[in-house]
Design a protein around this motif. Structure first.
Motif, PDB file in Angstrom:
ATOM      1  N   ARG A   1      40.506  33.176  51.725  1.00  0.00           N
ATOM      2  CA  ARG A   1      40.918  32.005  50.641  1.00  0.00           C
ATOM      3  C   ARG A   1      39.988  30.910  50.768  1.00  0.00           C
ATOM      4  O   ARG A   1      39.567  30.032  49.780  1.00  0.00           O
ATOM      5  CB  ARG A   1      42.251  31.562  50.872  1.00  0.00           C
ATOM      6  CG  ARG A   1      42.753  30.598  49.557  1.00  0.00           C
ATOM      7  CD  ARG A   1      42.722  31.317  48.274  1.00  0.00           C
ATOM      8  NE  ARG A   1      43.224  32.597  47.986  1.00  0.00           N
ATOM      9  CZ  ARG A   1      43.062  33.224  47.032  1.00  0.00           C
ATOM     10  NH1 ARG A   1      42.476  32.692  46.039  1.00  0.00           N
ATOM     11  NH2 ARG A   1      43.873  34.334  46.775  1.00  0.00           N
ATOM     12  N   ILE A   2      39.596  30.703  52.044  1.00  0.00           N
ATOM     13  CA  ILE A   2      38.736  29.488  52.358  1.00  0.00           C
ATOM     14  C   ILE A   2      37.442  29.926  52.155  1.00  0.00           C
ATOM     15  O   ILE A   2      36.773  28.824  51.329  1.00  0.00           O
ATOM     16  CB  ILE A   2      38.779  29.313  54.023  1.00  0.00           C
ATOM     17  CG1 ILE A   2      40.224  28.698  54.410  1.00  0.00           C
ATOM     18  CG2 ILE A   2      37.763  28.223  54.470  1.00  0.00           C
ATOM     19  CD1 ILE A   2      40.304  28.536  55.821  1.00  0.00           C
ATOM     20  N   ASP A   3      37.126  30.865  52.157  1.00  0.00           N
ATOM     21  CA  ASP A   3      35.629  31.429  51.609  1.00  0.00           C
ATOM     22  C   ASP A   3      35.262  31.344  50.226  1.00  0.00           C
ATOM     23  O   ASP A   3      34.333  30.752  49.743  1.00  0.00           O
ATOM     24  CB  ASP A   3      35.302  32.798  52.268  1.00  0.00           C
ATOM     25  CG  ASP A   3      33.631  33.277  51.925  1.00  0.00           C
ATOM     26  OD1 ASP A   3      32.797  32.572  52.327  1.00  0.00           O
ATOM     27  OD2 ASP A   3      33.892  34.030  50.853  1.00  0.00           O
ATOM     28  N   HIS A   4      36.493  31.508  49.433  1.00  0.00           N
ATOM     29  CA  HIS A   4      36.497  31.434  47.879  1.00  0.00           C
ATOM     30  C   HIS A   4      36.413  30.136  47.533  1.00  0.00           C
ATOM     31  O   HIS A   4      35.725  29.730  46.544  1.00  0.00           O
ATOM     32  CB  HIS A   4      37.805  32.131  47.609  1.00  0.00           C
ATOM     33  CG  HIS A   4      37.889  32.013  46.123  1.00  0.00           C
ATOM     34  ND1 HIS A   4      37.257  32.556  45.085  1.00  0.00           N
ATOM     35  CD2 HIS A   4      38.646  31.018  45.300  1.00  0.00           C
ATOM     36  CE1 HIS A   4      37.591  32.279  43.841  1.00  0.00           C
ATOM     37  NE2 HIS A   4      38.698  31.344  44.036  1.00  0.00           N
ATOM     38  N   ILE A   5      37.164  29.102  48.266  1.00  0.00           N
ATOM     39  CA  ILE A   5      37.057  27.522  48.111  1.00  0.00           C
ATOM     40  C   ILE A   5      35.861  27.008  48.138  1.00  0.00           C
ATOM     41  O   ILE A   5      35.199  26.378  47.470  1.00  0.00           O
ATOM     42  CB  ILE A   5      37.900  27.009  48.611  1.00  0.00           C
ATOM     43  CG1 ILE A   5      39.478  27.655  48.164  1.00  0.00           C
ATOM     44  CG2 ILE A   5      38.128  25.367  48.407  1.00  0.00           C
ATOM     45  CD1 ILE A   5      40.765  26.700  48.785  1.00  0.00           C
ATOM     46  N   ILE A   6      35.035  27.488  49.381  1.00  0.00           N
ATOM     47  CA  ILE A   6      33.690  26.925  49.556  1.00  0.00           C
ATOM     48  C   ILE A   6      32.645  27.142  48.494  1.00  0.00           C
ATOM     49  O   ILE A   6      31.922  26.705  48.101  1.00  0.00           O
ATOM     50  CB  ILE A   6      33.202  27.435  50.919  1.00  0.00           C
ATOM     51  CG1 ILE A   6      33.924  26.883  52.199  1.00  0.00           C
ATOM     52  CG2 ILE A   6      31.836  27.244  51.249  1.00  0.00           C
ATOM     53  CD1 ILE A   6      33.753  27.218  53.656  1.00  0.00           C
TER      54      ILE A   6
ATOM     55  N   ILE B   1      35.104  16.936  48.970  1.00  0.00           N
ATOM     56  CA  ILE B   1      36.205  17.080  49.940  1.00  0.00           C
ATOM     57  C   ILE B   1      36.697  18.627  49.874  1.00  0.00           C
ATOM     58  O   ILE B   1      37.401  18.928  50.960  1.00  0.00           O
ATOM     59  CB  ILE B   1      37.442  16.164  49.034  1.00  0.00           C
ATOM     60  CG1 ILE B   1      38.481  16.000  49.793  1.00  0.00           C
ATOM     61  CG2 ILE B   1      37.850  16.697  47.791  1.00  0.00           C
ATOM     62  CD1 ILE B   1      39.688  15.222  49.442  1.00  0.00           C
ATOM     63  N   LEU B   2      36.709  19.386  49.056  1.00  0.00           N
ATOM     64  CA  LEU B   2      36.952  20.804  49.196  1.00  0.00           C
ATOM     65  C   LEU B   2      36.150  21.455  50.612  1.00  0.00           C
ATOM     66  O   LEU B   2      36.585  22.370  51.352  1.00  0.00           O
ATOM     67  CB  LEU B   2      36.845  21.688  47.809  1.00  0.00           C
ATOM     68  CG  LEU B   2      37.566  21.060  46.910  1.00  0.00           C
ATOM     69  CD1 LEU B   2      37.261  22.161  45.645  1.00  0.00           C
ATOM     70  CD2 LEU B   2      38.995  21.493  47.381  1.00  0.00           C
ATOM     71  N   THR B   3      34.749  21.433  50.387  1.00  0.00           N
ATOM     72  CA  THR B   3      33.913  21.690  51.540  1.00  0.00           C
ATOM     73  C   THR B   3      34.458  21.304  52.985  1.00  0.00           C
ATOM     74  O   THR B   3      34.469  21.997  53.921  1.00  0.00           O
ATOM     75  CB  THR B   3      32.483  21.609  51.325  1.00  0.00           C
ATOM     76  OG1 THR B   3      32.042  22.488  49.850  1.00  0.00           O
ATOM     77  CG2 THR B   3      31.680  22.255  52.219  1.00  0.00           C
ATOM     78  N   THR B   4      34.307  19.986  52.799  1.00  0.00           N
ATOM     79  CA  THR B   4      34.863  19.410  54.203  1.00  0.00           C
ATOM     80  C   THR B   4      36.217  19.651  54.670  1.00  0.00           C
ATOM     81  O   THR B   4      36.286  20.009  56.007  1.00  0.00           O
ATOM     82  CB  THR B   4      34.696  18.035  54.061  1.00  0.00           C
ATOM     83  OG1 THR B   4      35.384  17.357  53.138  1.00  0.00           O
ATOM     84  CG2 THR B   4      33.306  17.245  53.739  1.00  0.00           C
ATOM     85  N   SER B   5      37.394  19.944  53.850  1.00  0.00           N
ATOM     86  CA  SER B   5      38.195  20.317  54.113  1.00  0.00           C
ATOM     87  C   SER B   5      38.445  21.737  54.915  1.00  0.00           C
ATOM     88  O   SER B   5      39.020  22.101  55.663  1.00  0.00           O
ATOM     89  CB  SER B   5      39.225  20.268  53.088  1.00  0.00           C
ATOM     90  OG  SER B   5      39.522  19.158  52.397  1.00  0.00           O
ATOM     91  N   CYS B   6      37.771  22.727  54.169  1.00  0.00           N
ATOM     92  CA  CYS B   6      37.409  23.882  54.589  1.00  0.00           C
ATOM     93  C   CYS B   6      36.889  23.909  55.997  1.00  0.00           C
ATOM     94  O   CYS B   6      37.165  24.953  56.920  1.00  0.00           O
ATOM     95  CB  CYS B   6      36.630  24.861  53.713  1.00  0.00           C
ATOM     96  SG  CYS B   6      37.566  25.110  51.984  1.00  0.00           S
ATOM     97  N   ILE B   7      35.817  23.345  56.277  1.00  0.00           N
ATOM     98  CA  ILE B   7      35.037  23.331  57.619  1.00  0.00           C
ATOM     99  C   ILE B   7      36.009  22.570  58.505  1.00  0.00           C
ATOM    100  O   ILE B   7      35.992  23.148  59.993  1.00  0.00           O
ATOM    101  CB  ILE B   7      33.883  22.257  57.431  1.00  0.00           C
ATOM    102  CG1 ILE B   7      32.773  22.731  56.621  1.00  0.00           C
ATOM    103  CG2 ILE B   7      33.195  22.205  58.748  1.00  0.00           C
ATOM    104  CD1 ILE B   7      31.425  21.669  56.312  1.00  0.00           C
ATOM    105  N   ARG B   8      36.838  21.804  58.245  1.00  0.00           N
ATOM    106  CA  ARG B   8      37.898  21.185  59.591  1.00  0.00           C
ATOM    107  C   ARG B   8      39.032  22.492  59.659  1.00  0.00           C
ATOM    108  O   ARG B   8      39.253  22.518  60.869  1.00  0.00           O
ATOM    109  CB  ARG B   8      38.597  19.949  58.932  1.00  0.00           C
ATOM    110  CG  ARG B   8      37.538  18.751  58.725  1.00  0.00           C
ATOM    111  CD  ARG B   8      38.451  17.436  58.364  1.00  0.00           C
ATOM    112  NE  ARG B   8      37.626  16.327  58.057  1.00  0.00           N
ATOM    113  CZ  ARG B   8      37.547  15.859  56.909  1.00  0.00           C
ATOM    114  NH1 ARG B   8      38.058  16.502  55.912  1.00  0.00           N
ATOM    115  NH2 ARG B   8      36.681  14.895  56.735  1.00  0.00           N
TER     116      ARG B   8
END
Length: 895
Positions: A551-556, A568-575
């Protein structure tokens, strides 16, 4: 007055936000002019928005102009950015009055202008964002001030403090604490004299003075104190004690209170234990806090009575008596023994009686104090359910979260969470408290209440799936946005997240539908992603980890094709990926995670993504390899980061990691190698640190933390440290004398060799070696401290960083003079040209004779010594700083 907004190199989708901000600024301005009873003093006001990577901070002030970072901009579809941006813009406009139009008379008075600007901003928050928002913010700010105000670094007005801080008092955490303390002190003064009297003081301050010709004026602490006495009708002794204790000293009162009730005489006996948040050595013993604190008693008849009986200063332990206003016929059982002593954990079914529901100390926040009040659990439950003040509700939740938990506490928190009329920020605190109540005794009751609350608001009862997003109710939206994070904080008996919590969050992400919603859901999705980072994976839920990563990879990938607001979506996934990797560090190799995150550090990519990726890699290095590896990687990132603000962000993050390391060890420097410390010191002396004051300050804070000290300049003694100017003057005289001796010896030997025989290479070497030996003796006699090779290294360590800017300025000035033809042949320039001609003549003669003596080198091997640098490489010093600096560095390198 004209309000203009200027955008410099920003995205086209944000242009609409500028027009909206221009309309909002009119509301800010009209409110301030109405409150101060005067028009804007500067005629026009311009707001400039520049890209975030170009701004050193989110806001930079100027006369009739403020430069903002573009990350504050938002369009009409974004909700979560509204409050932060409005408060920032309101504060910037208030600073035009207090800070630009009216300036501080001295550095000791800067706190007053900052506090008045925040006071004016809080009036805007109260009017446009609500009374609850203003009180809640003030409560949280006061709480933070009481926790940190324990040293001279937070003193508002003190010549000694400002001298030690050297202008860094407004940077970082201590800068925020000083701002919050400033406005808290002014709020206390307003409570003492009344709102109208304080408003009249501000109107008098901003009123143009007819005695002065210029439009700008200054304000001092003493002048403001005079206004307080004149318009506030306050005694001179009270003002003296007030400013001495709150403005001129550090520390806040610390009060611990408990009570007992005697039903025979209907009297409450209150015991108070006084203290201070600052240690005794940081505060003068004769300083007293003036004023009387009120104790509010909520009787069972629904009325409350304030009793101003508690002096702010007195004996360490004191007892006070409070008379109850209820009659004996209105007794009600809430949990007391036969003597009237309060018993914790009893409920309304008890057989013992009382005449009041709960007690509160300083209910109106008249004083900046840390208060610990002890009363039974049932009284805290009464305060949570019956007192409609947001501060009272927040205090009750904070205490109930720390007390022994029971089903009655869980039910009370659940009822408050479901109350739509309660303030949304306090409801979020109740949700977090519910997550912490899921222990074995409550059988995960908090998790059940949280899931049921969310389903009652956002799930379809027939298909049992989330409904399409509806953000029309902003308060309800913020509460529901915090629920997934609270669910992720739930822990089972094995200290891992229950499978129900993981499945619930995955379901919310999978079935998120923003169809028909006029508002953006990027912050909503980011909150869901960040909640997955709070999960703890174990044997019972590890099978769900692949679904989370997928799911994280899909959002990135989604954010790559359709960029979100401030990425904000990419930064949240990295965190989230970083948090998961650190929690599963026993099973995941750091190289694999680094290889996954490192591509986000591309300098051509988005600035927000690059900075968050760099922070994530620092976290991974710190978690896997320790603080030394993290520091080395930090210095590498600093050298690669081209923006000032990026360097600032990374240095702040590294200082936090050092503080985390310092909290777990008594001597954190043990894990740091000497080479790493030397590299940090060298980085502090480079031109990069000189150009970026924030980077320079935080590197110093890192060194302070590694040394076991507080991250502030306060307390750093400068006694015994000689001024660099004096050192340079002494070095210049030494090298000038050395040059004269060297020149005379060389010329003398050249003349002798011309008459007798060709000059040998070793003869020149011997002459120079003797001169160097003389110079070494001079260094030893002047400094009294010499290294193995005879040259003092300590004084030269920081000369490169100190004089490099001056060297560049001299070069620029020289180039300008040459280009403009305005260079004058002063005595200094004539002497310099003469010395240059002499040096060229000596070098020319020496080179000729050295060429003719090549066939006699073998005969002189017995007298050979280490040859110092050739004459062409050693330049004689002159009166300029540049020559001395280069000479010093070259001699140190060769010796």
């Amino acid at each position: 007055m004209t309000v203009r907004n200027v955008a410099v190199m920003i995205w086209s989708s944000q242009l609409l936000a500028i027009l909206l901000l221009s309309a909002q600024e009119t509301y800010y301005l009209s409110h301030y002019e109405e409150y101060l009873k005067t028009s804007f003093p500067l005629g026009s006001y311009t707001q400039v928005f520049i890209p975030t990577e170009m701004a050193i901070s989110s806001m930079s002030l100027g006369a009739s102009m403020t430069i903002f970072s573009s990350h504050l901009l938002f369009d009409d579809k974004v909700i979560d950015q509204v409050i932060e941006t409005r408060i920032k813009l309101a504060y910037a406009l208030a600073r035009q009055w207090f800070g630009v139009y009216i300036t501080a008379e001295s550095s000791n008075d800067e706190w007053l202008l900052d506090g008045l600007a925040w006071f004016l901003t809080n009036s805007f928050v109260k009017k446009f964002l609500g009374h609850n928002e203003a009180r809640y913010r003030r409560y949280k700010e006061n709480y933070a001030v009481c926790k940190v105000d324990d040293s001279g670094a937070t003193i508002l007005s003190s010549s000694a403090a400002y001298q030690n801080l050297h202008g860094t008092q407004c940077i970082g955490l201590y800068g925020k604490i000083r701002s919050w303390k400033s406005v808290a002190v002014l709020k206390m003064l307003e409570k003492q004299m009344g709102p109208e009297s304080f408003r009249k003081i501000l109107q008098t301050i901003v009123l143009p003075s007819p005695e002065t010709n210029h439009s700008l004026r200054t304000l001092s602490t003493n002048e403001f104190r005079h206004f307080a006495k004149k318009f506030g009708n306050l005694d001179r002794s009270f003002l003296k004690d007030f400013f001495n204790s709150w403005v001129g000293c550090c520390g806040c009162p610390e009060l611990r209170m408990g009570y007992s009730y005697r039903k025979r005489n209907i009297m409450i006996k209150l015991a108070t234990l006084r203290g201070c948040t600052a240690p005794p050595e940081s505060r003068e013993s004769n300083i007293e806090w003036p004023g009387m604190m009120s104790i509010r008693v909520h009787d069972i008849d629904g009325m409350y009575y304030d009793h101003p009986i508690l002096p702010m200063y007195g004996d360490t332990l004191e007892l006070f008596e409070i008379k109850c206003h209820s009659t004996k016929n209105s007794l009600k059982s809430v949990g007391y023994d036969d003597g009237g002593v309060a018993l914790p954990g009893l409920h309304k079914g008890s057989d013992v009686v009382s005449q009041f529901f709960w007690l509160r100390a300083d209910p109106e926040m008249e004083y900046l104090a840390e208060i610990h009040f002890y009363q039974p659990v049932q009284m805290w439950l009464n305060q949570l359910s019956k007192d409609k003040d947001v501060v009272a509700e927040a205090q009750a939740i904070a205490v109930l979260e720390t007390l022994p938990l029971s089903f009655s506490v869980v039910n009370a928190l659940s009822i408050f969470l479901n109350d739509s009329e309660a303030f949304w920020r306090v409801r979020i605190e109740a949700a977090v408290a519910l997550a912490n109540t899921t222990i074995k005794d409550t059988d995960l009751a908090g998790l059940i209440h949280l899931i049921e609350f969310y389903k009652s608001r956002r799930f379809d009862a027939y298909i049992r799936l989330p409904k399409p997003n509806d953000f029309s109710d902003f308060a309800e939206h913020f509460v529901l946005e915090a629920i997934p994070n609270a669910i992720a904080m739930v822990r089972a008996a094995d200290k891992k997240s229950p499978p129900e919590a993981v499945k619930f969050i995955l379901k919310l992400l999978k079935y998120n539908d923003n169809t028909g919603n006029p508002f953006s859901d990027v912050f909503w999705i980011a909150a869901l992603v960040q909640s997955m980072g709070e999960l703890e994976f174990g044997k019972q839920n590890i099978f769900l980890l692949p679904s989370v990563l997928k799911r994280i990879d899909h959002i990135i990938q989604l954010d790559r094709f359709n960029p979100s607001h401030n990425a904000i979506l990419t930064t949240s996934c990295i965190r989230t990926l970083t948090q998961v990797a650190m929690k599963l560090s026993q099973y995941i190799n750091i190289d694999q995670v680094t290889e996954l995150i490192n591509p986000f550090r591309d300098l051509k990519g988005r600035w927000f993504v690059r900075i968050v990726a760099s922070k994530a890699m620092l976290d991974l290095q710190f978690h896997y390899n320790g603080i030394d590896a993290a520091l080395q990687l930090f210095m590498k990132f600093i050298k690669e980061e081209p923006t000032f603000r990026g360097q600032k962000k990374l240095s702040v993050h590294m200082s936090l990691l050092c503080q985390i390391r310092g909290g777990g060890s008594h001597d954190p420097v043990d894990d740091v190698k000497a080479g790493t410390l030397n590299a940090l010191i060298h980085l502090l002396q480079t031109r990069m640190s000189f150009n970026n004051m924030f980077l320079r300050h935080y590197i110093f804070c890192i060194l302070q933390i590694l040394a076991g000290r507080a991250p502030t300049l306060f307390g750093v003694s400068r006694d015994g440290i000689r001024c660099h100017t004096e050192i340079l003057r002494e070095l210049k005289s030494i090298f000038a004398e050395y040059y004269q001796e060297n020149k005379s010896l060389v010329i003398q030997n050249l003349s002798i060799q011309e008459q007798n025989s060709p000059l040998q290479d070793d003869t020149v070497s011997t002459v120079r070696t003797e001169s160097h030996q003389k110079m070494k003796i001079k260094f030893k006699s002047s400094n009294g401290n010499v290294s193995d090779n005879g040259v003092t290294k300590l004084k030269f360590k920081s000369l490169s960083a100190l004089y490099a800017p001056q060297i560049e300025r001299n070069k620029e000035q020289k180039n300008e003079n040459r280009g403009s033809g305005e260079e004058k042949d002063s005595d200094y320039n004539v002497e310099r040209k003469r010395m240059k001609i002499e040096r060229q003549e000596v070098e020319l003669t020496e080179s000729r004779m050295l060429a003719s003596s090549s066939d006699q080198k073998e005969k002189q091997e017995t007298t050979k010594e280490v040859t110092p640098p050739t004459t062409s490489e050693t330049r004689p010093p002159d009166a300029a700083v540049t020559g001395s600096y280069r000479k010093i560095r070259f001699i140190l390198k060769e010796r």
